[in-house]
Design a protein around this motif. Structure first.
Motif, PDB file in Angstrom:
ATOM      1  N   PHE A  55     -13.187  18.660 -15.586  1.00 61.03           N
ATOM      2  CA  PHE A  55     -13.128  17.427 -14.820  1.00 61.03           C
ATOM      3  C   PHE A  55     -14.456  16.701 -14.970  1.00 61.03           C
TER       4      PHE A  55
ATOM      5  N   ASN B 264      -7.091  15.096 -21.379  1.00 63.62           N
ATOM      6  CA  ASN B 264      -6.298  16.103 -20.680  1.00 63.62           C
ATOM      7  C   ASN B 264      -5.175  16.644 -21.550  1.00 63.62           C
TER       8      ASN B 264
ATOM      9  N   LEU C 198      -6.478   8.688  -8.178  1.00 63.16           N
ATOM     10  CA  LEU C 198      -6.659   8.435  -9.604  1.00 63.16           C
ATOM     11  C   LEU C 198      -6.018   7.122 -10.013  1.00 63.16           C
TER      12      LEU C 198
ATOM     13  N   LEU D 247      -3.498  16.468 -14.373  1.00 64.10           N
ATOM     14  CA  LEU D 247      -4.126  15.167 -14.602  1.00 64.10           C
ATOM     15  C   LEU D 247      -3.461  14.433 -15.768  1.00 64.10           C
TER      16      LEU D 247
ATOM     17  N   SER E  81       0.727   9.130  -7.671  1.00 61.57           N
ATOM     18  CA  SER E  81       0.319   8.227  -8.744  1.00 61.57           C
ATOM     19  C   SER E  81       1.137   6.943  -8.735  1.00 61.57           C
TER      20      SER E  81
ATOM     21  N   GLU F 262      -4.632  13.313  -4.970  1.00 57.92           N
ATOM     22  CA  GLU F 262      -5.224  13.225  -6.309  1.00 57.92           C
ATOM     23  C   GLU F 262      -4.513  12.159  -7.131  1.00 57.92           C
TER      24      GLU F 262
END
Length: 306
Positions: free
Chosen positions: A80, A111, A198, A229, A139, A194
């Motif tokens: 990361f 990734n 992101l 990710l 997301s 997350e």
């Protein structure tokens, strides 16, 4: 840390690639995708900076290259840190929304590369599929949020506070390790947030911090984190391309070009990770890096908030 040989056998790599081995195919596809984007979508030398504000100079572009290589090396070592380093720096010079969109492409490449390189991503996703599903939902919500609202510096500032709190926690607890103590609700919450953070700001420290505390098998940790990710960034890019006007041809080219440069740093970081490194020194390196990142975020956000 891993003690595998830090060498690469090019002949064996090509043999495995021709045999369509998962590891070599993933690494090659990720690299070829950004290479194709940087070549086929090249806007011409006269238009290299047309999608960026006019104050961006050649020297500044060179600085971007250096930052991308360093961030790629750190990502290769730790799993990361790429977006946490590049986004605050890029966003302090160019439009923050542009920085968030463009810098979605290099992390996608990195990734996907590490999913193949570690060979642990597929097994991880079988065990943590709920985490992945919630990260995707987060997301989708985050991309919609980015397209509809201008949050200014408040989201990066809050992320800086989260990073700093984690640094203080680890130092005070003397790098606590809680093996196999995943809590389903906590892990699911970390996955959703997350994905959202992101997508909305290109800054997502929650899941790396969670894994760094609960998952100390470095290869599994990096492979699993890269899988999560990578899926988040894939969903982001598809959603931005199909349902918003955020992902233009120029931005795809710029992001792909930065990704190509990043490959140099990624390979260097991967090599360093495969050397035998003392675990305590590794922990101090992670915490020091996160502390510096939090200070950089505060440097860019506090003046704007005041």
């Amino acid at each position: 840390m891993s003690t595998r040989e830090p060498t690469i056998d090019p002949q064996q790599f090509l043999t495995n690639l021709r045999a369509f081995h998962y590891r070599e195919v993933m690494m090659s596809l990720a690299t070829l995708a950004v290479l194709a984007g940087s070549i086929l979508l090249f806007p011409g030398w006269g238009n290299v900076t047309k999608g960026v504000q006019s104050t961006v100079t050649t020297e500044l572009l060179a600085l971007f290259v250096v930052v991308a290589i360093v961030a790629g090396a750190i990502k290769g070592m730790l799993g990361f840190g790429y977006a946490l380093i590049t986004t605050p720096i890029f966003a302090s010079v160019i439009d923050p929304t542009l920085a968030v969109v463009v810098l979605a492409i290099p992390p996608w490449m990195i990734n996907m590369f590490q999913v193949g390189e570690t060979k642990t991503g597929v097994s991880f996703i079988r065990e943590e599929w709920i985490l992945v599903a919630l990260a995707i939902i987060g997301s989708v919500v985050g991309v919609y949020f980015l397209a509809q609202y201008n949050t200014g510096p408040i989201v990066p500032f809050l992320i800086g506070l989260i990073i700093l709190a984690y640094v203080v926690f680890q130092v005070v607890q003397n790098f606590v390790t809680i093996e196999e103590a995943h809590h389903p609700i906590a892990l699911s919450t970390a996955g959703f947030l997350e994905g959202f953070l992101l997508a909305a700001s290109n800054l997502g420290p929650l899941l790396p911090a969670y894994f760094h505390t609960f998952e100390r098998d470095t290869e599994r940790y990096i492979g699993g984190l890269s899988m999560v990710l990578g899926i988040i960034f894939t969903v982001r890019l598809v959603q931005m391309a199909l349902f918003t006007d955020l992902l233009t041809t120029y931005r795809i080219w710029l992001g792909s070009t930065i990704a190509v440069v990043t490959i140099v740093g990624l390979l260097l970081g991967t090599y360093l990770r495969r050397l035998e490194i003392d675990q305590r020194r590794f922990n101090w390196f992670v915490i020091t890096l996160l502390f510096i990142i939090s200070l950089n975020i505060f440097r860019n956000t506090i003046p704007a908030l005041l």
